[in-house]
Scaffold this motif. Sequence first.
Motif, mmCIF file in Angstrom:
data_model
loop_
_atom_site.group_PDB
_atom_site.id
_atom_site.type_symbol
_atom_site.label_atom_id
_atom_site.label_comp_id
_atom_site.label_asym_id
_atom_site.label_seq_id
_atom_site.Cartn_x
_atom_site.Cartn_y
_atom_site.Cartn_z
ATOM 1 N N ARG A 83 -11.419 11.798 -0.792
ATOM 2 C CA ARG A 83 -12.152 10.792 0.000
ATOM 3 C C ARG A 83 -12.293 9.453 -0.725
ATOM 4 N N HIS A 84 -11.247 9.051 -1.436
ATOM 5 C CA HIS A 84 -11.303 7.804 -2.210
ATOM 6 C C HIS A 84 -11.649 6.603 -1.309
ATOM 7 N N ILE A 85 -10.925 6.482 -0.204
ATOM 8 C CA ILE A 85 -11.158 5.312 0.653
ATOM 9 C C ILE A 85 -12.526 5.417 1.332
ATOM 10 N N TRP B 186 -9.559 -4.119 -10.426
ATOM 11 C CA TRP B 186 -10.449 -5.276 -10.660
ATOM 12 C C TRP B 186 -11.487 -5.342 -9.549
ATOM 13 N N PHE B 187 -12.745 -5.510 -9.917
ATOM 14 C CA PHE B 187 -13.846 -5.541 -8.943
ATOM 15 C C PHE B 187 -14.778 -6.699 -9.276
ATOM 16 N N GLU B 188 -15.319 -7.347 -8.249
ATOM 17 C CA GLU B 188 -16.301 -8.428 -8.434
ATOM 18 C C GLU B 188 -17.511 -8.155 -7.546
ATOM 19 N N ILE C 206 0.834 -1.194 0.000
ATOM 20 C CA ILE C 206 0.000 0.000 0.000
ATOM 21 C C ILE C 206 0.878 1.258 0.000
ATOM 22 N N ARG C 207 0.349 2.321 -0.612
ATOM 23 C CA ARG C 207 1.079 3.591 -0.706
ATOM 24 C C ARG C 207 0.481 4.678 0.174
ATOM 25 N N TYR C 208 -0.834 4.732 0.240
ATOM 26 C CA TYR C 208 -1.508 5.890 0.844
ATOM 27 C C TYR C 208 -2.326 5.541 2.078
ATOM 28 N N THR C 209 -2.685 4.269 2.228
ATOM 29 C CA THR C 209 -3.598 3.857 3.286
ATOM 30 C C THR C 209 -2.919 3.919 4.655
ATOM 31 N N THR C 210 -3.600 4.533 5.636
ATOM 32 C CA THR C 210 -3.050 4.555 6.997
ATOM 33 C C THR C 210 -3.360 3.220 7.696
ATOM 34 N N ARG D 140 -4.587 5.314 -16.296
ATOM 35 C CA ARG D 140 -3.267 5.974 -16.304
ATOM 36 C C ARG D 140 -3.433 7.397 -15.785
ATOM 37 N N LYS D 141 -2.559 7.796 -14.874
ATOM 38 C CA LYS D 141 -2.571 9.171 -14.367
ATOM 39 C C LYS D 141 -1.528 9.994 -15.125
ATOM 40 N N ASN D 142 -1.690 11.332 -15.100
ATOM 41 C CA ASN D 142 -0.830 12.166 -15.935
ATOM 42 C C ASN D 142 0.487 12.538 -15.242
ATOM 43 N N ALA E 268 -16.008 -6.567 -4.081
ATOM 44 C CA ALA E 268 -14.660 -7.058 -3.746
ATOM 45 C C ALA E 268 -13.681 -6.455 -4.752
ATOM 46 N N ARG E 269 -12.454 -6.165 -4.306
ATOM 47 C CA ARG E 269 -11.546 -5.423 -5.179
ATOM 48 C C ARG E 269 -10.113 -5.923 -5.098
ATOM 49 N N LYS E 270 -9.365 -5.635 -6.161
ATOM 50 C CA LYS E 270 -7.923 -5.884 -6.137
ATOM 51 C C LYS E 270 -7.255 -4.863 -7.036
HETATM 52 C C1 HEM Z 1 -14.686 -0.928 -3.775
HETATM 53 C C2 HEM Z 1 -14.449 0.263 -3.267
HETATM 54 C C3 HEM Z 1 -13.046 0.817 -3.262
HETATM 55 C C4 HEM Z 1 -12.208 0.825 -2.203
HETATM 56 C C5 HEM Z 1 -12.511 0.335 -0.801
HETATM 57 C C6 HEM Z 1 -10.953 1.374 -2.677
HETATM 58 C C7 HEM Z 1 -9.836 1.512 -1.894
HETATM 59 C C8 HEM Z 1 -8.607 1.899 -2.335
HETATM 60 C C9 HEM Z 1 -7.442 2.025 -1.512
HETATM 61 C C10 HEM Z 1 -7.377 1.716 -0.027
HETATM 62 C C11 HEM Z 1 -6.431 2.431 -2.308
HETATM 63 C C12 HEM Z 1 -5.016 2.808 -1.870
HETATM 64 C C13 HEM Z 1 -4.046 1.682 -1.874
HETATM 65 C C14 HEM Z 1 -2.708 2.224 -1.368
HETATM 66 O O1 HEM Z 1 -2.636 2.651 -0.197
HETATM 67 O O2 HEM Z 1 -1.738 2.212 -2.150
HETATM 68 C C15 HEM Z 1 -6.950 2.542 -3.653
HETATM 69 C C16 HEM Z 1 -6.214 2.894 -4.737
HETATM 70 C C17 HEM Z 1 -6.727 3.004 -6.004
HETATM 71 N N1 HEM Z 1 -8.025 2.808 -6.378
HETATM 72 FE FE1 HEM Z 1 -9.560 2.371 -5.182
HETATM 73 N N2 HEM Z 1 -11.066 1.718 -3.988
HETATM 74 C C18 HEM Z 1 -12.318 1.392 -4.394
HETATM 75 C C19 HEM Z 1 -12.857 1.587 -5.639
HETATM 76 C C20 HEM Z 1 -12.150 2.035 -6.724
HETATM 77 C C21 HEM Z 1 -12.706 2.200 -8.060
HETATM 78 C C22 HEM Z 1 -14.162 1.927 -8.454
HETATM 79 C C23 HEM Z 1 -11.675 2.601 -8.870
HETATM 80 C C24 HEM Z 1 -11.695 2.887 -10.334
HETATM 81 C C25 HEM Z 1 -12.745 3.357 -11.000
HETATM 82 C C26 HEM Z 1 -10.498 2.673 -8.047
HETATM 83 C C27 HEM Z 1 -9.247 3.002 -8.502
HETATM 84 C C28 HEM Z 1 -8.118 3.051 -7.722
HETATM 85 C C29 HEM Z 1 -6.812 3.413 -8.241
HETATM 86 C C30 HEM Z 1 -6.459 3.763 -9.672
HETATM 87 C C31 HEM Z 1 -5.947 3.378 -7.159
HETATM 88 C C32 HEM Z 1 -4.452 3.694 -7.168
HETATM 89 C C33 HEM Z 1 -4.290 5.180 -6.869
HETATM 90 C C34 HEM Z 1 -2.849 5.612 -6.886
HETATM 91 O O3 HEM Z 1 -1.987 4.878 -6.357
HETATM 92 O O4 HEM Z 1 -2.579 6.704 -7.416
HETATM 93 N N3 HEM Z 1 -10.832 2.346 -6.757
HETATM 94 N N4 HEM Z 1 -8.284 2.228 -3.632
#
Ligand code: HEM
Length: 190
Positions: A114-116, A145-147, A60-64, A92-94, A127-129
């Motif tokens: 507020r992504h998290i 990836w999401f399921e 992980i990069r950003y998660t506390t 892809r980010k810019n 579910a995600r990866k």
């Molecule tokens: C299911 C709900 C979601 C949760 C709980 C979630 C959670 C997270 C978390 C915790 C991270 C940070 C991982 C780290 O610390 O490095 C992350 C990164 C990311 N997520 Fe999500 N996310 C969700 C949905 C989404 C969706 C729907 C998208 C795309 C449309 C997405 C795209 C991304 C991307 C691109 C990153 C990498 C950001 C970066 O490192 O710049 N996520 N997500």
Amino acid sequence: MENPAITRFSGVAEGEWCIVQSQAICGDGLAQAPCLAMTGAATAPAADAVWSLTGVSSNIRYTTATERSRLTSAQAPLGRPEARLAALIPIRKNAAWWELAQDERRQIFEERSRHIRIGMDYLPAIARKLHHCRDTGGPFDFLTWFEFAPEAESDFNKMVDRLRVTEEWRYVEREVDIRLKQLNSRDATL
Ligand code: HEM
């Protein structure tokens, strides 16, 4: 020896997931293919693959620590039998994003976008990866990836709509939204 952290996603004629829709949200899309195959990197892409993307699961990069423990208690595993729908969203980010320092990216990613917190609203249904691929020279930085079960599809759509209007998404310069359903689905109406 196969590295289990590496996953290859390929657009192919026959595979375990049927591609229902592939839509360019931002930047170029990907060639249309009927199916998606997920394999390890040691498996060469099928000869008929119209595209192939490889990512690696990473630290992980950003998660506390607090956020991580909340995520761990709320999240569901991949591979649930009821989760017959999936989404693969390569992103892809810019350059402006990658020029920021780690703390500046965290500010945008979570304190302001507020992504998290948004994502947590949809656990455990989704579910995600996250697979990383910025440093391997491919066309994307991330393969997400999401399921989910069919009942959660409208919530999944709401979540991506909420994320796509955040400050974080101003840095997204290419995004393809690929929706899938499991080929061996027992529900013929899907
Ligand atoms: C299911 C709900 C979601 C949760 C709980 C979630 C959670 C997270 C978390 C915790 C991270 C940070 C991982 C780290 O610390 O490095 C992350 C990164 C990311 N997520 Fe999500 N996310 C969700 C949905 C989404 C969706 C729907 C998208 C795309 C449309 C997405 C795209 C991304 C991307 C691109 C990153 C990498 C950001 C970066 O490192 O710049 N996520 N997500």
